[in-house]
Design a protein around this motif. Structure first.
Motif, short mmCIF file in Angstrom:
data_model
loop_
_atom_site.label_atom_id
_atom_site.label_comp_id
_atom_site.label_asym_id
_atom_site.label_seq_id
_atom_site.Cartn_x
_atom_site.Cartn_y
_atom_site.Cartn_z
N PRO A 99 -4.33 -0.75 -1.67
CA PRO A 99 -4.37 -0.25 -2.58
C PRO A 99 -3.75 -1.12 -3.92
O PRO A 99 -3.71 -1.82 -3.34
N CYS A 129 -4.43 -7.32 5.24
CA CYS A 129 -4.66 -6.19 4.82
C CYS A 129 -5.73 -5.35 5.66
O CYS A 129 -6.40 -5.89 6.06
N THR A 134 -0.49 -2.41 4.33
CA THR A 134 -0.57 -3.78 3.93
C THR A 134 0.28 -4.94 4.63
O THR A 134 1.79 -4.45 4.46
N ARG A 152 0.44 2.10 4.00
CA ARG A 152 -0.49 2.92 2.76
C ARG A 152 -0.25 3.71 2.90
O ARG A 152 0.16 5.30 3.74
#
Length: 443
Positions: A99, A129, A134, A152
């Protein structure tokens, strides 16, 4: 549907998600089918069409995290799927796009808004990721180097929408005449619910602690310790393990490869047959080597606690399979079945499973294929009107995920023989309840 789920799965959003999934599947279905037809007409052998793994990667990536997990599992089956498919799918283990930094930072800052900021430094660019989270390197205020797993933004809403969509699909399948007796709803709740529990980060921190405790006697296995006092609902903070190497044979010599296989199986069998706390997601993104060639097991998001009767039944089934006693295996399956059809044929099932087990136990170690055995077992159950407890999917899943990978290290590994030392301890209970069990007992 729970209040939390109802809040996240509103009808307009669900319709939009259904439309997106349908459009993506329809588009890529036409592309892949068209390539397959063109390749067939040209008698091409360039691996395109249904064997084009790059297109499957793009399809699953577009569909989102629930479907990426499927691709990750398929990538481990190099023994069953062509390399043109599995090699691209392997990128799904660590190639998800992160992101935007501001979204990650906002998520982390909000996670610690009710407590003092615990980090001296925080690397906002992820070191890894995945589809659900992440991972970032950080240093705590007291100087400890840690890895911080960050959920996320918005991932829970998408996964719960997918769960609702697959629940509807299971309901439709259950209406078909030939499938009406199948316990699709129960199976979906068990397996789909386990996937959704990957969003429960406090449970993951507890699972890391449990796995470290249960597997502490295995000197060649390393599991990072969770710093539970720093974890939140959106973050898991654990010790940082540096210099990780991919779990692949590489330039390892033959004795080291065989030692690696036995170490992996020892850990899997300890979880399955003794502890009942099972890591079901040991794909190449969650299993590594450290600089000393020891195994490193990461990401305890997909860890399940097997009910003790299921653990014992599965262990008894496995040991009788290793001994070639198919009729006893059949009786264990019958006794533990979730449902028997009115027209079930138990004697046919006993005879069929006896033949299946005899063929498996008579094969040389390198010829035994768990996926084919499991497929034969499931087909026999279906034809004879037996529906197994859905919890049996978890131990089989953990073995199926790992089987394809470790055969790349040692094609002649004897899965059944390696299990016997652990199976002898299958009825020796742990003295101390696991962290997973303690957490569950307190709600």
């Amino acid at each position: 549907m729970s209040e939390n789920t109802s809040r996240l799965v509103r009808l307009p959003g669900l319709v939009l998600r259904c439309g997106r999934v349908g459009a993506v599947v329809g588009f890529y279905g036409l592309v892949i089918a068209g390539s397959a037809v063109r390749a067939r007409l040209r008698r091409s052998k360039d691996g395109r069409g249904l064997r084009d793994g790059d297109r499957w990667v793009r399809l699953l990536t577009r569909l989102g995290p629930s479907y990426i997990k499927i691709g990750q599992l398929l990538s481990t089956r190099r023994d069953l799927l062509p390399e043109a498919v599995t090699t691209p799918l392997a990128r799904l283990t660590d190639a998800a796009r992160p992101p935007a930094r501001w979204r990650i930072e906002r998520t982390v800052r909000r996670a610690y808004r009710d407590r003092p900021w615990p980090f001296r430094s925080f690397e906002w660019h992820p070191v890894a990721c995945g589809s659900i989270a992440t991972v970032h390197e950080a240093v705590t205020l007291d100087g400890r180097r840690v890895a911080v797993k960050v959920r996320r933004p918005g991932i829970e809403r998408v996964m719960r929408q997918d769960f609702a969509l697959t629940a509807f699909a299971m309901s439709v399948l259950g209406m078909l005449p030939k499938l009406r007796k199948m316990p699709f709803k129960l199976m979906h709740e068990q397996v789909g619910g386990a996937i959704l529990r990957q969003l429960d980060f406090p449970a993951e921190a507890a699972a890391l602690t449990t796995l470290r405790s249960n597997l502490s006697a295995l000197d060649d296995l390393r599991i990072p310790a969770a710093l539970e006092q720093l974890c939140t609902a959106e973050t898991v903070v654990m010790e940082y393990v540096s210099d990780l190497k991919r779990f692949e044979p590489g330039d390892l010599d033959v004795p080291t490869r065989r030692a690696v296989v036995r170490a992996v199986l020892a850990a899997i069998y300890e979880m399955l047959f003794v502890d009942g706390v099972v890591h079901c997601d040991l794909h190449p993104g969650n299993l590594y080597f450290d600089r000393g060639a020891n195994l490193v097991m990461l990401d305890a998001g997909f860890v399940v606690q097997l009910p003790d009767p299921v653990r014992r039944s599965f262990a008894d089934f496995f040991i009788n399979m290793a001994m070639g006693d198919g009729r006893m295996c059949a009786q264990i399956v019958i006794d533990s079945a979730a449902q028997l059809a009115e027209d079930s044929d138990l004697e046919r099932f006993r005879t069929g499973l006896k033949d299946l087990v005899e063929r498996a136990s008579g094969a040389r170690s390198g010829e035994f294929d768990l996926a084919h055995f499991a497929g034969g077992l499931f087909d026999l159950q279906r034809r004879c009107g037996l529906f197994p407890a859905p919890e049996f999917a978890f131990p089989l899943l953990s073995l199926l995920v790992i089987e394809g990978m470790i055969k790349g290290f040692d094609a002649d590994v004897d899965f059944q023989a390696e299990a016997l030392p652990v199976l002898r301890r299958r009825n020796i209970p742990r003295d101390v309840p696991s962290a997973v069990e303690r957490r569950g007992s307190t709600g």
